[in-house]
Design an enzyme around this catalytic site. Structure first.
Site, PDB file in Angstrom:
ATOM      1  N   ASN A  40      41.763  52.104  75.404  1.00 13.23           N
ATOM      2  CA  ASN A  40      43.456  53.276  75.062  1.00 13.23           C
ATOM      3  C   ASN A  40      42.839  54.195  73.932  1.00 13.23           C
ATOM      4  O   ASN A  40      42.759  53.363  73.345  1.00 13.23           O
ATOM      5  CB  ASN A  40      44.358  52.137  75.229  1.00 13.23           C
ATOM      6  CG  ASN A  40      45.820  52.726  75.072  1.00 13.23           C
ATOM      7  OD1 ASN A  40      45.901  54.210  74.678  1.00 13.23           O
ATOM      8  ND2 ASN A  40      46.384  52.372  74.762  1.00 13.23           N
ATOM      9  N   LYS A  99      44.757  56.240  73.251  1.00 14.67           N
ATOM     10  CA  LYS A  99      46.143  56.568  72.485  1.00 14.67           C
ATOM     11  C   LYS A  99      45.258  57.544  71.849  1.00 14.67           C
ATOM     12  O   LYS A  99      44.999  58.885  72.955  1.00 14.67           O
ATOM     13  CB  LYS A  99      45.898  56.000  71.365  1.00 14.67           C
ATOM     14  CG  LYS A  99      45.920  54.304  71.764  1.00 14.67           C
ATOM     15  CD  LYS A  99      46.143  53.350  70.701  1.00 14.67           C
ATOM     16  CE  LYS A  99      46.760  51.845  71.363  1.00 14.67           C
ATOM     17  NZ  LYS A  99      47.067  50.752  69.949  1.00 14.67           N
ATOM     18  N   HIS A 115      53.737  50.316  77.588  1.00 19.13           N
ATOM     19  CA  HIS A 115      53.380  50.495  76.209  1.00 19.13           C
ATOM     20  C   HIS A 115      54.174  49.856  75.080  1.00 19.13           C
ATOM     21  O   HIS A 115      54.509  50.667  75.460  1.00 19.13           O
ATOM     22  CB  HIS A 115      52.080  51.495  75.620  1.00 19.13           C
ATOM     23  CG  HIS A 115      50.986  51.069  75.163  1.00 19.13           C
ATOM     24  ND1 HIS A 115      51.404  50.714  73.214  1.00 19.13           N
ATOM     25  CD2 HIS A 115      49.586  50.477  74.922  1.00 19.13           C
ATOM     26  CE1 HIS A 115      50.424  50.411  72.629  1.00 19.13           C
ATOM     27  NE2 HIS A 115      49.443  50.250  73.714  1.00 19.13           N
ATOM     28  N   GLU A 147      53.675  51.054  72.312  1.00 15.80           N
ATOM     29  CA  GLU A 147      54.179  52.598  71.861  1.00 15.80           C
ATOM     30  C   GLU A 147      54.627  53.367  72.587  1.00 15.80           C
ATOM     31  O   GLU A 147      55.784  54.082  72.001  1.00 15.80           O
ATOM     32  CB  GLU A 147      52.585  53.083  71.092  1.00 15.80           C
ATOM     33  CG  GLU A 147      51.783  52.492  70.292  1.00 15.80           C
ATOM     34  CD  GLU A 147      50.772  52.322  70.568  1.00 15.80           C
ATOM     35  OE1 GLU A 147      50.528  53.423  70.775  1.00 15.80           O
ATOM     36  OE2 GLU A 147      49.880  50.972  69.705  1.00 15.80           O
ATOM     37  N   GLU A 163      50.041  42.080  75.924  1.00 16.95           N
ATOM     38  CA  GLU A 163      49.748  42.909  74.427  1.00 16.95           C
ATOM     39  C   GLU A 163      51.106  42.441  73.217  1.00 16.95           C
ATOM     40  O   GLU A 163      51.781  42.851  72.570  1.00 16.95           O
ATOM     41  CB  GLU A 163      49.738  44.206  74.422  1.00 16.95           C
ATOM     42  CG  GLU A 163      48.035  44.424  75.237  1.00 16.95           C
ATOM     43  CD  GLU A 163      48.554  46.069  74.830  1.00 16.95           C
ATOM     44  OE1 GLU A 163      46.929  46.299  74.421  1.00 16.95           O
ATOM     45  OE2 GLU A 163      49.378  47.006  74.676  1.00 16.95           O
ATOM     46  N   GLY A 210      46.674  47.172  66.604  1.00 22.99           N
ATOM     47  CA  GLY A 210      46.552  47.845  65.213  1.00 22.99           C
ATOM     48  C   GLY A 210      46.307  47.489  63.858  1.00 22.99           C
ATOM     49  O   GLY A 210      46.937  47.688  62.807  1.00 22.99           O
ATOM     50  N   SER A 259      44.683  44.107  69.171  1.00 23.09           N
ATOM     51  CA  SER A 259      43.106  44.153  67.773  1.00 23.09           C
ATOM     52  C   SER A 259      41.800  43.331  68.315  1.00 23.09           C
ATOM     53  O   SER A 259      40.738  42.131  67.439  1.00 23.09           O
ATOM     54  CB  SER A 259      43.486  42.500  66.920  1.00 23.09           C
ATOM     55  OG  SER A 259      44.885  43.387  66.137  1.00 23.09           O
TER      56      SER A 259
END
Ligand code: 13P
Length: 248
Positions: free
Chosen positions: A11, A13, A98, A100, A166, A172, A210
Site C-alpha cells: 500500500n 498510500k 483503511h 487512515e 491492521e 507506521g 509495521s
C-alpha cells in the site's frame, strides 16, 4: 486454513510521482516474477499513478489495486473515483476501510459496506481493513471493536473478498503486534468470518502494521495469516523485495 499462496500487498498510500512509481513497479515486478511460485504480489499506488504503473506491470504477475473507491458507479461526486474506474485501469483489488480513512477521514462501516458492494458490482476484490485503536486495546476492547467493524462492513452479497487485520497502533509506528497476538486475533477473526459464511480460504486475512523484512517470515508462518499488507516498507524496492522473498 492457509490459502495456497499468500498475497504480499504494497500500500503506497499518498506517495510517489509517476516516474518514481514506475521505477518501483518495475523492481517489484522483477522480484514478484522470481517468487511467483510461492506468493502473489499486488501494489496499490496512488490514483494518479495507476495508469502509469499498469503499463509498467503489463505482462508481469503483479496485480494492481486502488486504495479506496466511491460507492456510486458515476455521478456528481467531485474528487471521487468509482470502482468501475479502477477496473477500467486494470485493477483487481481495492482497499476499503483503511484506518487512515476510518479514523483519519471519519469513514463509517456503513460506507465501507456500500463500497464493498460497489467493488463486487465492478468485479473487484475488496480488501476490508479492520483493527483496534491503542485506546481500545488498552481497555480490552480489541475483539469488540473488530467485530463491530466486521458486522458493519461486510455485505451479504456474494463475491470474493479479503480482509486485513491492521491494529491502528501498529501502523507506521514500528510497533508490530506479537506473533502470539496476531495468531490469536486471526484465529478469532477467521472463526467470526466463518460464522458469517465467509470462509478464510475464500476470504484470506492479511496482517498489516509495521511489517518489515525482519518480521515478515514469522508473521507469514502464523496459521491464519493469508498474506501481508505492507505500508512504509513497500516504498523501498529492496525492503519490499525482501518481504516478498520471506514468503518462500
Ligand atoms: P506500515 O507498514 O507503514 O505500518 O503501514 C501499514 C499499512 O497501513 C498498510 O495498509
Amino acid at each position: 486454513m492457509k490459502t495456497a499462496k499468500p498475497l504480499i500487498a504494497g500500500n503506497w498510500k499518498m506517495n510517489g510521482l509517476r516516474a518514481d512509481a514506475v521505477a518501483l513497479a518495475e523492481a517489484v515486478a522483477a522480484d514478484a516474477a522470481a517468487s511467483a511460485d510461492v506468493c502473489e504480489v499486488a501494489v496499490f499506488p496512488p490514483f494518479t499513478a495507476l495508469d502509469a504503473v499498469a503499463g509498467a506491470l503489463s505482462g508481469s504477475p503483479v496485480a494492481l489495486g486502488g486504495q479506496d473507491c466511491h460507492e456510486a458507479e458515476a455521478g456528481a461526486h467531485t474528487s471521487c473515483i468509482s470502482a468501475e474506474m479502477l477496473a477500467d485501469l486494470g485493477c483487481r483489488y481495492v482497499i476499503l476501510g483503511h484506518s487512515e480513512r476510518r479514523h483519519g477521514r471519519r469513514e463509517t462501516s456503513e460506507t465501507v459496506h456500500d463500497k464493498a458492494r460497489a467493488a463486487f458490482r465492478a468485479g473487484l476484490t475488496p480488501i476490508v481493513c479492520v483493527g483496534e485503536t491503542r485506546a481500545q486495546r488498552i481497555r480490552g476492547m480489541t475483539t469488540e471493536a473488530i467485530a463491530d467493524q466486521v458486522f458493519g462492513s461486510v455485505p451479504d452479497a456474494e463475491g470474493p473478498m479479503m480482509f486485513a487485520y491492521e491494529p491502528v497502533w501498529a501502523i507506521g509506528t514500528g510497533k508490530t503486534a506479537t506473533v502470539e497476538d496476531i495468531a490469536r486475533i486471526h484465529d478469532w477473526l477467521a472463526r467470526l468470518l466463518h460464522a458469517l459464511g465467509r470462509d478464510c480460504e475464500g476470504s484470506p486475512i492479511l496482517y498489516g502494521g509495521s511489517v518489515k523484512p525482519d518480521n515478515a517470515a514469522a508473521i507469514l508462518a502464523v496459521e491464519e495469516v493469508g498474506g501481508l499488507l505492507v505500508g512504509g516498507a513497500s516504498l523501498d524496492a529492496e525492503a519490499f523485495g525482501a518481504v516478498i522473498r520471506a514468503a518462500g
